[in-house]
Design a protein around this motif. Structure first.
Motif, mmCIF file in Angstrom:
data_model
loop_
_atom_site.group_PDB
_atom_site.id
_atom_site.type_symbol
_atom_site.label_atom_id
_atom_site.label_comp_id
_atom_site.label_asym_id
_atom_site.label_seq_id
_atom_site.Cartn_x
_atom_site.Cartn_y
_atom_site.Cartn_z
ATOM 1 N N PHE A 309 42.477 50.309 44.341
ATOM 2 C CA PHE A 309 42.153 49.436 43.206
ATOM 3 C C PHE A 309 43.039 49.776 42.013
ATOM 4 C CE2 PHE A 309 39.962 48.101 39.410
ATOM 5 C CZ PHE A 309 39.432 46.870 39.748
ATOM 6 N N LEU A 310 43.209 51.068 41.743
ATOM 7 C CA LEU A 310 43.974 51.481 40.565
ATOM 8 C C LEU A 310 45.479 51.351 40.751
ATOM 9 C CD1 LEU A 310 41.933 54.615 39.436
ATOM 10 C CD2 LEU A 310 41.846 52.296 38.499
ATOM 11 N N LEU A 311 45.941 51.109 41.990
ATOM 12 C CA LEU A 311 47.354 50.809 42.198
ATOM 13 C C LEU A 311 47.799 49.618 41.365
ATOM 14 C CD1 LEU A 311 47.905 51.008 46.090
ATOM 15 C CD2 LEU A 311 48.972 52.465 44.366
ATOM 16 N N HIS A 312 46.855 48.724 41.059
ATOM 17 C CA HIS A 312 47.207 47.425 40.491
ATOM 18 C C HIS A 312 46.964 47.337 38.986
ATOM 19 C CE1 HIS A 312 47.624 46.484 44.657
ATOM 20 N NE2 HIS A 312 46.389 46.862 44.873
ATOM 21 N N VAL A 313 46.770 48.483 38.346
ATOM 22 C CA VAL A 313 46.666 48.509 36.885
ATOM 23 C C VAL A 313 48.050 48.268 36.303
ATOM 24 C CG1 VAL A 313 46.174 49.949 34.875
ATOM 25 C CG2 VAL A 313 44.656 50.019 36.875
ATOM 26 N N LEU A 314 48.172 47.262 35.455
ATOM 27 C CA LEU A 314 49.466 46.897 34.885
ATOM 28 C C LEU A 314 49.817 47.778 33.688
ATOM 29 C CD1 LEU A 314 49.124 43.010 34.953
ATOM 30 C CD2 LEU A 314 50.491 44.434 36.482
ATOM 31 N N PRO A 315 51.090 47.941 33.394
ATOM 32 C CA PRO A 315 51.490 48.687 32.185
ATOM 33 C C PRO A 315 50.939 48.003 30.930
ATOM 34 C CG PRO A 315 53.379 48.322 33.649
ATOM 35 C CD PRO A 315 52.258 47.482 34.182
ATOM 36 N N ASP A 316 50.643 48.788 29.922
ATOM 37 C CA ASP A 316 50.137 48.240 28.658
ATOM 38 C C ASP A 316 51.122 47.217 28.101
ATOM 39 O OD1 ASP A 316 47.893 49.792 28.749
ATOM 40 O OD2 ASP A 316 48.621 51.322 27.357
ATOM 41 N N GLY A 317 50.583 46.068 27.667
ATOM 42 C CA GLY A 317 51.407 45.047 27.047
ATOM 43 C C GLY A 317 52.192 44.183 28.010
ATOM 44 N N PHE A 318 52.060 44.416 29.311
ATOM 45 C CA PHE A 318 52.828 43.637 30.280
ATOM 46 C C PHE A 318 52.163 42.284 30.486
ATOM 47 C CE2 PHE A 318 54.314 42.206 34.375
ATOM 48 C CZ PHE A 318 55.644 42.587 34.385
ATOM 49 N N HIS A 319 52.946 41.202 30.371
ATOM 50 C CA HIS A 319 52.416 39.843 30.516
ATOM 51 C C HIS A 319 52.484 39.413 31.984
ATOM 52 C CE1 HIS A 319 52.108 39.088 26.205
ATOM 53 N NE2 HIS A 319 53.270 39.707 26.078
ATOM 54 N N ARG A 320 51.339 39.153 32.578
ATOM 55 C CA ARG A 320 51.313 38.784 33.994
ATOM 56 C C ARG A 320 51.355 37.265 34.193
ATOM 57 N NH1 ARG A 320 45.068 40.281 35.688
ATOM 58 N NH2 ARG A 320 44.022 38.774 34.336
ATOM 59 N N ILE A 321 51.254 36.483 33.116
ATOM 60 C CA ILE A 321 51.407 35.031 33.178
ATOM 61 C C ILE A 321 52.550 34.658 32.243
ATOM 62 C CG2 ILE A 321 50.285 32.788 32.881
ATOM 63 C CD1 ILE A 321 47.597 34.183 33.113
#
Length: 398
Positions: A309-321
């Motif tokens: 589950f934690l593999l998919h934590v995005l970097p802070d401030g990263f825009h996924r859309i």
């Protein structure tokens, strides 16, 4: 919708402290924040409010959400707000769904270089689409599209890919007319795949040359330029996956798709089945059987489930859309107005309005009589409702 019997939050609350202790020193601050937010979501730790039915006086406590973008509970409201803006931007023409996927070897590198590799994935996919659409041999038009990053497969493995929603046409380079793609076809997938591969690997080579990549564990040898170049050469010889699905049936179908994909997290609570000291069971779909999906149950140890589950934590401030081309931020509204004017001149009908009930959360209704629930008190995190009001029939944590 019924309340799930098991949630990711339950697993974190029961096993999270022991898991963090066992992996101390190997977790990022972002991962720790995600675990903490999910554990506290919809609990007294975040405060909340008291609701009372104006008809039957049924009273209940509703706790606040954590609003973390990785929390399975908190994506519904965020998706609805985002979709309200997208609904007004739909054009009256077919939309295509495309998927750009990275090979497994690069997925391994991305795990320790998320910001660089995920950003490059977005840029390479966007440049691929914009370049080929602009080519007169293909479409010969300026297009716009929305891209959404997913970093997981259905078994929670690390599988970085972007989903792209593309209208079936674009504005001519001189802005004089709308150019529509062929019915049921946008751009050749094989050409897209080859150009995407070249652009991504060129970008990855530049990132390595400027020292923006880190190499660890089994990939530590790639820090040597010769080994890295040999690794890139092997990746140039394999086929990369770019998939284009058939067009959506209409604007309502586009929005329904976006509602499912834009604010999705690695696993929804509805897929969880059971959790005990020996492991976590959840449903997943296997697509490897001659193109047909088969529903299965996977069981992982608690340690492995939390790790995945934690593999998919995005970097802070990263825009996924992200929005590109005609839909880029700052130029979107002007380009949409121009596109609508050109489509109207070409005799295209207005877009069908999606059914509002499908996208808007129903108002809070009393579970006893269906009456309207009114907020009669708010309380801050760490506090409880006033004693005179602390007699709810139930506590709503959904």
């Amino acid at each position: 919708m019924p309340h799930p019997a098991l949630e990711v939050a339950d697993i974190f609350r029961t096993h999270g402290a022991a898991w963090r202790a066992a992996h101390a020193g190997h977790l990022s601050l972002g991962q720790l924040k995600v675990m903490s937010a999910i554990e506290a979501c919809r609990t007294a730790a975040l405060g909340g409010h008291v609701e009372r039915c104006e008809r039957c006086a049924h009273t209940q406590i509703a706790y606040n959400s954590c609003r973390n973008r990785h929390c399975p509970k908190c994506q519904g409201a965020a998706a609805r707000d985002w979709l309200a803006d997208r609904e007004a931007e739909l054009l009256p023409l077919p939309y295509f769904h495309m998927v750009f996927t990275l090979p497994a070897a690069i997925g391994d590198l991305a795990w320790s270089n998320k910001a660089v590799v995920y950003d490059l994935l977005f840029k390479a996919a966007a440049e691929t689409l914009l370049t080929l659409a602009d080519d007169p041999k293909h479409l010969g038009a300026r297009i716009g599209f929305t891209a959404v990053l997913h970093s997981w497969g259905l078994a929670l493995t690390h599988h970085p890919h972007v989903h792209v929603i593309v209208p079936g046409g674009g504005i001519a380079p001189d802005g004089s007319r709308w150019i529509a793609g062929r019915p049921g076809f946008l751009l050749p997938v094989r050409v897209l795949s080859r150009l995407f591969r070249r652009l991504f690997l060129e970008g990855l080579s530049r990132a390595q040359a400027t020292g923006r990549l880190g190499f660890f564990g089994s990939q530590a040898h790639l820090a040597e330029p010769e080994a890295f170049n040999a690794w890139l050469a092997a990746l140039r010889r394999i086929e990369w996956v770019v998939y284009c699905k058939r067009p959506f049936s209409g604007p309502a179908a586009v929005l329904a798709y976006l509602a499912r994909y834009t604010h999705r997290v690695a696993i929804s609570n509805s897929r969880l089945i059971a959790c005990d000291a020996d492991g976590v069971s959840f449903r997943w779909k296997d697509y490897r059987h001659k193109g047909r999906q088969r529903s299965k149950v996977m069981r992982l140890s608690v340690d492995e489930f939390i790790r995945r589950f934690l593999l998919h934590v995005l970097p802070d401030g990263f825009h996924r859309i992200r929005h590109y081309g005609l839909f880029g931020n700052g130029v979107r509204q002007a380009n949409l107005a121009r596109a609508r004017a050109l489509l109207a001149a070409a005799g295209k009908p207005l877009a069908e309005a999606p059914a509002p009930d499908a996208l808007i959360e129903p108002s809070r209704c009393c579970p006893c009589c269906g009456g309207r629930m009114l907020i009669i008190e708010r309380f801050a995190r760490g506090y409880a409702p006033r004693p005179a009001l602390s007699h709810p029939i139930r506590i709503d944590t959904s």
